[in-house]
Scaffold this motif. Structure first.
Motif, short mmCIF file in Angstrom:
data_model
loop_
_atom_site.label_atom_id
_atom_site.label_comp_id
_atom_site.label_asym_id
_atom_site.label_seq_id
_atom_site.Cartn_x
_atom_site.Cartn_y
_atom_site.Cartn_z
N LEU A 262 0.84 -0.83 -0.10
CA LEU A 262 0.21 0.36 -0.07
C LEU A 262 0.94 1.03 -0.18
CD1 LEU A 262 -3.10 -0.85 1.99
CD2 LEU A 262 -2.86 -1.41 -0.16
N ASP A 263 2.42 0.96 0.01
CA ASP A 263 3.33 2.46 -0.51
C ASP A 263 2.78 2.90 -1.04
OD1 ASP A 263 4.32 1.77 1.89
OD2 ASP A 263 5.86 1.20 1.70
N PHE A 264 2.47 2.27 -2.39
CA PHE A 264 2.19 2.76 -3.84
C PHE A 264 0.66 3.74 -3.67
CE2 PHE A 264 -0.65 2.40 -7.68
CZ PHE A 264 0.32 2.98 -8.68
N GLY A 265 0.14 3.38 -2.60
CA GLY A 265 -1.30 4.40 -2.45
C GLY A 265 -2.69 3.90 -1.76
N LYS A 266 -3.62 4.21 -1.11
CA LYS A 266 -5.03 3.75 -0.88
C LYS A 266 -5.59 3.50 -1.95
CE LYS A 266 -8.67 3.76 2.37
NZ LYS A 266 -8.83 4.55 3.22
N PRO A 267 -5.98 2.32 -2.84
CA PRO A 267 -6.61 2.47 -3.97
C PRO A 267 -8.60 2.41 -3.78
CG PRO A 267 -6.49 -0.02 -3.37
CD PRO A 267 -5.30 1.38 -1.85
N ASP A 268 -8.81 3.16 -4.63
CA ASP A 268 -10.09 3.09 -4.69
C ASP A 268 -11.09 1.99 -5.21
OD1 ASP A 268 -9.81 6.20 -4.43
OD2 ASP A 268 -9.66 6.12 -6.27
N ALA A 269 -10.47 1.31 -5.47
CA ALA A 269 -11.24 -0.29 -5.68
C ALA A 269 -10.69 -1.25 -5.78
CB ALA A 269 -11.69 -0.14 -7.25
N LYS B 212 -7.52 -5.27 5.72
CA LYS B 212 -7.01 -4.80 6.25
C LYS B 212 -6.15 -3.35 4.54
CE LYS B 212 -3.06 -6.94 8.54
NZ LYS B 212 -3.15 -5.48 10.05
N VAL B 213 -6.82 -3.64 3.80
CA VAL B 213 -6.43 -2.84 2.69
C VAL B 213 -7.71 -1.48 2.44
CG1 VAL B 213 -7.32 -2.78 -0.32
CG2 VAL B 213 -5.79 -4.49 0.50
N ASP B 214 -8.43 -1.84 3.23
CA ASP B 214 -9.44 -0.98 3.66
C ASP B 214 -9.44 -0.42 2.10
OD1 ASP B 214 -11.42 0.11 5.37
OD2 ASP B 214 -10.12 1.98 5.68
N ALA B 215 -10.11 -0.73 0.61
CA ALA B 215 -10.80 -0.08 0.07
C ALA B 215 -11.98 0.40 0.44
CB ALA B 215 -10.31 -0.57 -1.94
N GLN B 216 -13.10 1.76 -0.18
CA GLN B 216 -14.48 1.95 -0.14
C GLN B 216 -15.17 0.67 -1.57
OE1 GLN B 216 -15.48 5.30 -1.52
NE2 GLN B 216 -17.63 5.31 -1.06
N GLN C 75 -17.86 -1.43 4.34
CA GLN C 75 -17.47 -1.40 2.89
C GLN C 75 -18.40 -1.67 1.23
OE1 GLN C 75 -13.39 -3.71 4.35
NE2 GLN C 75 -12.87 -2.15 2.75
N GLU C 76 -18.62 -0.98 -0.30
CA GLU C 76 -19.31 -1.51 -0.43
C GLU C 76 -18.82 -2.46 -1.35
OE1 GLU C 76 -20.55 1.99 -2.86
OE2 GLU C 76 -20.14 3.24 -1.75
N GLY C 77 -19.49 -3.64 -1.88
CA GLY C 77 -18.94 -4.90 -2.74
C GLY C 77 -20.28 -5.18 -3.35
N TYR C 78 -19.46 -5.48 -5.31
CA TYR C 78 -19.88 -5.53 -5.92
C TYR C 78 -19.84 -6.64 -6.95
CZ TYR C 78 -21.16 -1.20 -5.15
OH TYR C 78 -21.18 0.23 -4.87
N GLU C 79 -20.18 -7.18 -7.98
CA GLU C 79 -20.32 -8.76 -8.53
C GLU C 79 -19.50 -8.25 -9.81
OE1 GLU C 79 -24.15 -10.32 -8.92
OE2 GLU C 79 -24.10 -10.96 -6.92
#
Length: 517
Positions: free
Chosen positions: A159-166, A209-213, A260-264
């Motif tokens: 995650l040093d790259f940055g926290k992802p949106d997805a 851990k990633v905690d993406a939205q 967190q929002e999950g999608y198919e």
């Protein structure tokens, strides 16, 4: 940024700085056993094949489909090659005519105009076919993490790259346990439930851990359309299988992580991301069709099975001619014995005889002596039954990773005396000089496990004996049992004994004992 689902672990990423085709597969894979679920043949593969970049995460054939690449992906495409310790994936790619290769460096970002990306490889013996990887992408409008099957030990570094949106990650199984094992049916059902639970826990560990939205389950499950394997679809027709689908996992995730929002994410799913805003549409399947796929799954799978037997038959017809037993034994002997001589750590770790019944050939591998010979009644710790056409094909192709062919095909049976033996599986995926030498050196480098850490009432070596994960991050102690969440390995801290497999003991003592000492 736009991300289109291509089925299984496949995706097509369109950014302001270029497009990336990731892990495209139609299959069937693994000797005709695995088909993407749901069916992804209706996609416009020529369109996706015109991408700017091609990324293959690893060699497993549910991620790397040579026939699809030949048909649909132009040979001058720029290939993003993960930084692996052996050249097997590069050789496979070059054999298909792809020579425009960028050699990425592990966890080092690259920039192409407004698009920044990073490939993070894993290199342990148990990581896929000695190697798995994840892809991070950011183009200034959005960022994503495509983790597919990889199980990184240090998520913070990733995650040093940055926290992802997805976040796109595997939540289903990619293993043959316990389906092919010689077990009573009630035991197989119990082990299947435990395996599904362990996979859910591991997926949730990474999701937290990633905690993406936004979260998108992917990289499985497969469809099994061969007659003898059909019963193992999903959780199995008799609750004895391990393949959780996207909708089942999302139900589980929403109970634990409602924030967190999950999608198919299925073939034809289009995900549009801009400045944190999300729009998801389905382009190949209607919502009603997806309800039928997931909620009336066995009817859908039956239709797929009945309509696609020509593909199964074509794969069978392409297999090599079966070798006579004496020729097969000699071919394996000449191939494996030089590797066994180099594999001192592996031989010691296996520590016994392994029997292979391959058609008319009844063969034993004596790991202690490093010999391959006809079976003569020796006591064995493992015994395999494999069709001779599978082995003959692997010999003809000199397939160096039998987990990437026979084992994941689930077209075999196996029994064992005792616990899972990691060293045996490692040998059977390392059937080349380069791989054996790498793995032997890797095991030697794991010897330094001297640092300790406090975990509740226990002082425990910080690094997991399995893959050196930091147990203060991945471990949990309950009733004196330590569990590493990455692979659900367990230890009895009072004795240090590994409860999951032979060997791999851990150093542990009660904190009060350590203080008095």
């Amino acid at each position: 940024m736009r991300i289109t689902g291509l089925g299984h672990a496949g995706m097509f990423i369109e950014t302001t700085g270029g497009s990336i085709l990731c892990d495209p597969v139609i299959g069937p894979s693994f000797f005709g056993s695995w088909f993407p679920f749901p069916d992804n043949r209706g996609l416009d593969w020529d369109y996706f094949g015109a991408a700017d970049f091609l990324y293959i995460s690893h060699r497993h054939r549910d991620h790397f489909d040579p026939e699809l690449l030949r048909r649909h992906v132009r040979t001058d495409i720029t290939v993003l090659l993960p930084d692996y310790p052996t050249e097997d994936l590069e050789k496979d790619i070059r054999a298909l005519g792809y020579n425009n290769i960028i050699y990425t460096q592990a966890a080092v970002p690259l920039e192409f105009g407004s698009m920044k990306l990073m490939i993070t490889p894993l290199r342990a013996p148990s990581d896929g076919p000695i190697g798995d990887s994840s892809l991070s992408v950011d183009d200034g409008t959005a960022s994503i993490l495509n983790q597919n099957d990889s199980h990184p030990l240090d998520v913070d570094k990733l995650l040093d790259f940055g926290k992802p949106d997805a976040y796109f990650t595997q939540t289903s199984g990619a293993i043959w346990w316990p389906m092919v094992y010689d077990l009573p049916h009630d035991a197989k059902q119990n082990f299947a439930r435990l395996k599904r639970d362990a996979q859910n826990k591991r997926a949730m560990y990474y999701i937290e851990k990633v905690d993406a939205q936004y979260v998108f389950p992917m990289a499985g499950p497969p469809m099994f359309l061969r007659g003898e394997l059909f019963k193992y679809n999903g959780w199995g027709s008799e609750d004895d299988s391990i393949f959780t689908d996207q909708r089942q996992f999302l139900t589980h995730m929403r109970e634990l992580r409602p924030e967190q929002e999950g999608y198919e994410f299925v073939p034809g799913t289009v995900v549009d991301l801009t400045d944190g805003r999300l729009e998801v549409t389905q382009t190949l399947y209607t919502e009603a069709e997806l309800d039928r796929v997931f909620d009336d799954k066995w009817t859908y799978l039956t239709e797929q099975r009945d309509s696609r037997q020509a593909e199964v038959a074509a794969e069978e017809a392409a297999r090599a001619a079966v070798l006579p037993p004496d020729e097969m034994l000699e071919a394996i002997k000449q191939w494996w014995e030089p590797l066994l001589r180099r594999a001192r750590t592996i031989r010691k770790g296996v520590g016994g005889n392994v029997r292979f019944r391959i058609g008319e050939l009844d063969m034993v591998v004596d790991f202690m002596k490093g010999k391959v010979r006809e079976y003569a009644g020796e006591e064995c710790i493992y015994w395999y039954t494999i069709s001779p056409d599978l082995v003959s094909t692997n010999i003809a192709d000199h397939e160096i990773d039998w987990s990437n062919s026979i084992f994941l095909s689930m077209q075999f049976d196996v029994g064992r005396a005792g616990k899972f033996n990691e060293f045996l599986t490692t040998f059977l995926k390392c059937l080349s000089k380069d791989r054996i030498e790498y793995v032997e050196n890797w095991y030697a480098e794991q010897a330094d496990l001297t640092e300790d850490a406090q975990m509740g009432d226990w002082t425990v070596q910080r690094r997991c004996p399995h893959l050196r994960a930091d147990l203060t991050r991945t471990g949990k102690v309950e009733d004196g049992i330590l569990t590493c969440s990455l692979h659900d390995w367990k230890w009895d801290l009072s004795t240090g004994k590994c409860l999951t497999t032979n060997g791999h003991s851990i150093r542990a003592s009660r904190a009060t004992e350590s203080a008095s000492a």
